[in-house]
Enzyme design. Sequence first.
Site, PDB file in Angstrom:
ATOM      1  CG  ASN A 102     -24.509  -7.252 -13.290  1.00 20.80           C
ATOM      2  OD1 ASN A 102     -24.315  -6.784 -12.203  1.00 20.80           O
ATOM      3  ND2 ASN A 102     -23.783  -7.025 -14.504  1.00 20.80           N
ATOM      4  N   GLY A 175     -21.633  -0.925  -9.951  1.00 23.37           N
ATOM      5  CA  GLY A 175     -23.050  -0.664 -10.147  1.00 23.37           C
ATOM      6  C   GLY A 175     -22.887   0.475 -11.248  1.00 23.37           C
ATOM      7  CB  SER A 176     -25.779   2.510 -12.321  1.00 27.85           C
ATOM      8  OG  SER A 176     -26.137   3.336 -10.993  1.00 27.85           O
ATOM      9  CD  GLU A 197     -14.051  -2.215 -11.351  1.00 26.95           C
ATOM     10  OE1 GLU A 197     -14.338  -2.062 -12.715  1.00 26.95           O
ATOM     11  OE2 GLU A 197     -12.720  -1.934 -10.979  1.00 26.95           O
ATOM     12  CB  CYS A 231     -21.131  -3.924 -16.683  1.00 26.25           C
ATOM     13  SG  CYS A 231     -19.603  -4.909 -16.002  1.00 26.25           S
ATOM     14  CD  GLU A 321     -28.789   1.127 -17.072  1.00 24.31           C
ATOM     15  OE1 GLU A 321     -28.084   0.538 -16.315  1.00 24.31           O
ATOM     16  OE2 GLU A 321     -29.742   1.872 -16.594  1.00 24.31           O
TER      17      GLU A 321
END
Length: 446
Positions: A102, A175-176, A197, A231, A321
Amino acid sequence: FFNSGITKEIDWRINQLKKLAACIQKYETEISEALKTDLNKHPYEAYLTEIGLVYKEIKTASKKLKKWAKPKKVKTPPFLDWARSYVYKDPYGKVLLIAPWNFPFQLLILPMVGAIAAGNTVIVKPSEFSNATTNIIAKIVKECFDERHVAVFEGGPEVSQALLKEKFDYIFFTGSSRVGKIVYEAAAKNLTPVTLELGGKCPCIIDENTHVKYTAERITWGKFVNCGQVCLAPNYLFIHQNIKDEAIAQIQKNIQKNYGKDASKSKFYGRIITDHHFERIADLIKDRSLTCGGNTDGSQKYIEPTMVEVTDLNDPIMHREIFGPVLPYYVYSNIEEVIDYINSQPKPLATYVFTKNDRLADRVFTETSSGGACQNDTVMHMVNDNMAFGGVGESGLGGYHGKFSFDAFSHQKSVYRNSFLVDFPFRYPPYKYSIGLIKRLIQYLG
């Protein structure tokens, strides 16, 4: 290469950072074009949210590294007056960085700067979804660094899986939460420390006592920058019932001001990264009654800035999400309901409160848990590198930016330097002294 000791030389590290800055400057136009290709980022937004932040991080680290890396003398207890105590900043060694798509440039280079500044060797794994940006990152890394110092591995999930089977001294993943758990599990097999993160659904509260115009502007930007693929973006709004109509009207006004009547024609509005992500987000708003937006175009991976009112907090859109330009909102009457709901969910990466009432904001910040928080703004807390940026619980583990990046990639080694001036026998067996004497000594000298 790490064992050669060269990465521990401070001047050498600074030189590597300066080489990186020069190389980024050389390819700045190509970086911007790659971000345009991958995410339809306007050059201004690319510099504001990616390239500029990297320059700032490199400049700060280069300027302050000697101070950061210097061993820090700490107090020694009075009964050890003849000794000295220090904290040394040791590099961990071999570091693995796995980056998302992203913000594919910033979220790889920023932690890489910290890892290099701390004296590590680094393997970076860019995202396979942002191919154009990955290609220019690979070009920069190969041109700028000895591959024994910094190496780039391109490819899909199979490359990440293979890397995670290797033994590293530190792993940094962005990431996720789902993939973060996989990374954490792999790291645990070698007792490898990590920074994770991750994400989470960031709540945003609009109190009745707020500056509605500025509130709407800051929420609109924070939510729809990068087409909502952030995020830290507000994931849902709690709007006080007394200002619902005014707040919604103002947000809609700002959407149109920022992106025009038809955002698909705006050069300032991004696109969804892949067809899969497009379909997932489009399904969230399918067959719903929408407040505004809702238009989609799969051929462009375009989803219009969209708002949808939620009347039931159990609505699936409140739990799934989003990671896109869809903004649900719920109208509330008392703050207790809002706090209870936030505390019933996984801990978010950020919590946002818009209010002129500092006591209300403090109540939200103290009665809820999140990685970070803002009063009367969104996202901007991550810009201040005097504060660590990171999550808590399912939104992450550890923090970075500025000195916190250097600290994240450094082991804090305690060093005790004794002398031969004196040696007290009370610690050695056979123990000749009474426990009472030792108790009084420790209480007096402690």
